[in-house]
Design an enzyme around this catalytic site. Sequence first.
Site, PDB file in Angstrom:
ATOM      1  N   PRO A  77      -2.161  -3.860  -2.453  1.00  0.00           N
ATOM      2  CA  PRO A  77      -0.859  -4.243  -3.022  1.00  0.00           C
ATOM      3  C   PRO A  77      -0.226  -5.362  -2.210  1.00  0.00           C
ATOM      4  CG  PRO A  77      -0.646  -2.224  -1.734  1.00  0.00           C
ATOM      5  CD  PRO A  77      -2.112  -2.570  -1.756  1.00  0.00           C
ATOM      6  N   THR A  78       0.178  -6.415  -2.884  1.00  0.00           N
ATOM      7  CA  THR A  78       0.951  -7.477  -2.228  1.00  0.00           C
ATOM      8  C   THR A  78       2.106  -7.846  -3.148  1.00  0.00           C
ATOM      9  OG1 THR A  78      -0.628  -9.107  -3.091  1.00  0.00           O
ATOM     10  CG2 THR A  78      -0.911  -8.459  -0.797  1.00  0.00           C
ATOM     11  N   ALA A  79       3.217  -8.178  -2.535  1.00  0.00           N
ATOM     12  CA  ALA A  79       4.455  -8.366  -3.292  1.00  0.00           C
ATOM     13  C   ALA A  79       4.470  -9.708  -4.033  1.00  0.00           C
ATOM     14  CB  ALA A  79       5.635  -8.316  -2.316  1.00  0.00           C
ATOM     15  N   SER A 106       1.905  -3.548  -6.418  1.00  0.00           N
ATOM     16  CA  SER A 106       2.938  -3.328  -5.406  1.00  0.00           C
ATOM     17  C   SER A 106       4.237  -2.818  -6.029  1.00  0.00           C
ATOM     18  CB  SER A 106       3.215  -4.653  -4.677  1.00  0.00           C
ATOM     19  OG  SER A 106       4.434  -4.595  -3.977  1.00  0.00           O
ATOM     20  N   TYR A 130       6.910   2.433  -2.243  1.00  0.00           N
ATOM     21  CA  TYR A 130       7.772   2.621  -1.088  1.00  0.00           C
ATOM     22  C   TYR A 130       8.742   3.708  -1.528  1.00  0.00           C
ATOM     23  CZ  TYR A 130       6.187  -1.805   1.007  1.00  0.00           C
ATOM     24  OH  TYR A 130       5.446  -2.815   1.569  1.00  0.00           O
ATOM     25  N   THR A 156       2.968   3.874   0.892  1.00  0.00           N
ATOM     26  CA  THR A 156       2.867   3.077   2.127  1.00  0.00           C
ATOM     27  C   THR A 156       3.728   3.725   3.198  1.00  0.00           C
ATOM     28  OG1 THR A 156       2.436   1.078   0.869  1.00  0.00           O
ATOM     29  CG2 THR A 156       3.247   0.772   3.102  1.00  0.00           C
ATOM     30  N   LYS A 224      -1.177   4.961   2.711  1.00  0.00           N
ATOM     31  CA  LYS A 224      -1.609   3.632   3.182  1.00  0.00           C
ATOM     32  C   LYS A 224      -0.877   3.290   4.482  1.00  0.00           C
ATOM     33  CE  LYS A 224      -1.547  -1.259   1.768  1.00  0.00           C
ATOM     34  NZ  LYS A 224      -0.504  -1.875   2.593  1.00  0.00           N
ATOM     35  N   SER A 246      -4.850   0.948   7.593  1.00  0.00           N
ATOM     36  CA  SER A 246      -4.238  -0.376   7.395  1.00  0.00           C
ATOM     37  C   SER A 246      -3.135  -0.582   8.410  1.00  0.00           C
ATOM     38  CB  SER A 246      -3.640  -0.417   5.973  1.00  0.00           C
ATOM     39  OG  SER A 246      -2.823  -1.570   5.797  1.00  0.00           O
ATOM     40  N   HIS A 248      -1.033  -3.155   7.550  1.00  0.00           N
ATOM     41  CA  HIS A 248      -0.210  -4.010   6.687  1.00  0.00           C
ATOM     42  C   HIS A 248      -0.551  -5.494   6.930  1.00  0.00           C
ATOM     43  CE1 HIS A 248       3.383  -2.985   4.105  1.00  0.00           C
ATOM     44  NE2 HIS A 248       3.416  -4.300   4.023  1.00  0.00           N
ATOM     45  N   ASP A 279      -8.049  -1.700   4.747  1.00  0.00           N
ATOM     46  CA  ASP A 279      -7.766  -3.104   4.451  1.00  0.00           C
ATOM     47  C   ASP A 279      -7.379  -3.798   5.744  1.00  0.00           C
ATOM     48  OD1 ASP A 279      -4.956  -3.023   5.021  1.00  0.00           O
ATOM     49  OD2 ASP A 279      -4.455  -2.586   2.934  1.00  0.00           O
ATOM     50  N   GLY A 281      -8.192  -8.036   7.217  1.00  0.00           N
ATOM     51  CA  GLY A 281      -9.160  -8.915   7.864  1.00  0.00           C
ATOM     52  C   GLY A 281     -10.508  -9.032   7.192  1.00  0.00           C
ATOM     53  N   ARG A 283     -13.094 -10.660   5.129  1.00  0.00           N
ATOM     54  CA  ARG A 283     -13.243 -12.029   4.627  1.00  0.00           C
ATOM     55  C   ARG A 283     -14.657 -12.348   4.170  1.00  0.00           C
ATOM     56  NH1 ARG A 283      -8.662 -10.962   4.801  1.00  0.00           N
ATOM     57  NH2 ARG A 283      -7.001 -11.900   6.042  1.00  0.00           N
TER      58      ARG A 283
HETATM   59  C1  LIG Z   1       2.262 -11.472   1.174  1.00  0.00           C
HETATM   60  C2  LIG Z   1       1.964 -10.021   1.398  1.00  0.00           C
HETATM   61  C3  LIG Z   1       2.724  -9.059   0.738  1.00  0.00           C
HETATM   62  C4  LIG Z   1       2.440  -7.698   0.924  1.00  0.00           C
HETATM   63  N1  LIG Z   1       3.142  -6.780   0.205  1.00  0.00           N
HETATM   64  C5  LIG Z   1       2.837  -5.465   0.334  1.00  0.00           C
HETATM   65  C6  LIG Z   1       3.504  -4.505  -0.462  1.00  0.00           C
HETATM   66  O1  LIG Z   1       4.357  -4.814  -1.289  1.00  0.00           O
HETATM   67  N2  LIG Z   1       3.176  -3.197  -0.272  1.00  0.00           N
HETATM   68  C7  LIG Z   1       2.207  -2.804   0.635  1.00  0.00           C
HETATM   69  O2  LIG Z   1       1.957  -1.612   0.774  1.00  0.00           O
HETATM   70  N3  LIG Z   1       1.547  -3.711   1.379  1.00  0.00           N
HETATM   71  C8  LIG Z   1       1.812  -5.028   1.244  1.00  0.00           C
HETATM   72  N4  LIG Z   1       1.116  -5.949   1.981  1.00  0.00           N
HETATM   73  C9  LIG Z   1       0.014  -5.502   2.864  1.00  0.00           C
HETATM   74  C10 LIG Z   1      -1.333  -5.484   2.093  1.00  0.00           C
HETATM   75  O3  LIG Z   1      -1.354  -4.440   1.162  1.00  0.00           O
HETATM   76  C11 LIG Z   1      -2.533  -5.271   3.019  1.00  0.00           C
HETATM   77  O4  LIG Z   1      -2.303  -4.157   3.826  1.00  0.00           O
HETATM   78  C12 LIG Z   1      -2.880  -6.477   3.892  1.00  0.00           C
HETATM   79  O5  LIG Z   1      -2.570  -7.702   3.267  1.00  0.00           O
HETATM   80  C13 LIG Z   1      -4.384  -6.451   4.195  1.00  0.00           C
HETATM   81  O6  LIG Z   1      -4.738  -7.460   5.088  1.00  0.00           O
HETATM   82  P1  LIG Z   1      -5.405  -8.856   4.644  1.00  0.00           P
HETATM   83  O7  LIG Z   1      -4.305  -9.674   4.091  1.00  0.00           O
HETATM   84  O8  LIG Z   1      -5.949  -9.355   5.926  1.00  0.00           O
HETATM   85  O9  LIG Z   1      -6.496  -8.571   3.619  1.00  0.00           O
HETATM   86  C14 LIG Z   1       1.396  -7.307   1.811  1.00  0.00           C
HETATM   87  C15 LIG Z   1       0.647  -8.282   2.478  1.00  0.00           C
HETATM   88  C16 LIG Z   1       0.906  -9.628   2.284  1.00  0.00           C
HETATM   89  C17 LIG Z   1       0.060 -10.646   2.990  1.00  0.00           C
END
Ligand SMILES: Cc1cc2nc3c(=O)[nH]c(=O)nc-3n(C[C@H](O)[C@H](O)[C@H](O)COP(=O)(O)O)c2cc1C
Length: 356
Positions: A77-79, A106, A130, A156, A224, A246, A248, A279, A281, A283
């Site tokens: 999940p990413t925002a 997310s 959340y 999370t 998470k 994770s 984050h 999650d 790193g 790549r």
């Molecule tokens: C721009 C961004 C927004 C994120 N938003 C959330 C989110 O809304 N909820 C959440 O649980 N994790 C969020 N994360 C964390 C990711 O779910 C994840 O744990 C992390 O990006 C994994 O690492 P990586 O970017 O190296 O693959 C976010 C990460 C990034 C980079």
Amino acid sequence: MSLVCLTDFQVLARQKLSKIIWDFIEGGADEEITRDDNVAAFKRIRLRPRYLRDMSEVDIRTTIQGEEISAPICIAPTAMHCYIWPDGEMSTARAAQAANICFITSTFASCTLEDIVATAPRGLRWLQLYVQLDWEINKYIVRRAESLGFKALVITVDVPITGKRRNDMRNHLDLQKKMKIKYPGSPEEKNFTSEAQPTHFNASFCWDHLSRMQSITKLPIILKGILTKEDAELAVKHKVQGIIVSNHGGRQLDEVPSSIDALVEVVTAVKGKIEVYMDGGVRTGNDVLKALALGAKCIFLGRPVLWGLACKGEHGVEEVLNILKTEFHSSMTLIGCRSVAEINRDLIQLSKLSLL
Ligand SMILES: Cc1cc2nc3c(=O)[nH]c(=O)nc-3n(C[C@H](O)[C@H](O)[C@H](O)COP(=O)(O)O)c2cc1C
């Protein structure tokens, strides 16, 4: 420029995005030690290949929570994907559906859950939550997720407050000003702020409240952000169905272990009772292989998906996923594993891994 690996997408994405959005995506907390270590720690691990096996057929499929996915590579999940590509999570969801892998949406998605599901109705989807102070909102979101066919709830746990991201502060990033986030499915369609605004996180949520969540849903609950054996044991005790190891992406508490280093501790504590994912790193295909060899059922990708989205929208995300799948297929073939079930710790050179 040909895009042949995930970091090629990183280079191009940087050119495509404004500095503020680039900094928001790439940033880690404080000195960004954990963010960088997430990638570096994978590179400290060495592999032990086995040869003279029939490698003419290699199957990279697996399952998570009983659902088949085409490879152990899914989307974290990413925002706010709309910052990065106009139709945001809708593009991401279509790419995930085409790749037949899981997309964790997310809490701070910039598209409604309804739109995400309508554009990719056959995709495997989990919802990240959340947990909010207001249980009416939690209940409403859970009901909505259930009725829209989300297959798991990802809670999370590492954000009682947000980490200090220096570049976002220097850039005076105010996501609320830039975009009104509709908290997916809240009764009043309240406008919530992004993860940059700490007031909307529930710092009082704790282990005792998990049973309340379990009483309002039959969906599997995945935690998470677990990094230690103590919390992993508590997760098992509280009968959750899975853990995502994770940190984050290094955006919360800095100077915690890299995810791949923490994975071993958590997997050992869980003793196979629940599925463990990771999650942070990842790549390359070798990174996926290493994570599975150390006990992860699958990995989730954060930033690389956003790089793909920034470069080419839905097609960029598809390419990122396909490149990683192809690399993972090659890694399995070269190391001598015909199926995901054959991947185990014997593939890792123990002397290089201080934690084993
Ligand atoms: C721009 C961004 C927004 C994120 N938003 C959330 C989110 O809304 N909820 C959440 O649980 N994790 C969020 N994360 C964390 C990711 O779910 C994840 O744990 C992390 O990006 C994994 O690492 P990586 O970017 O190296 O693959 C976010 C990460 C990034 C980079």
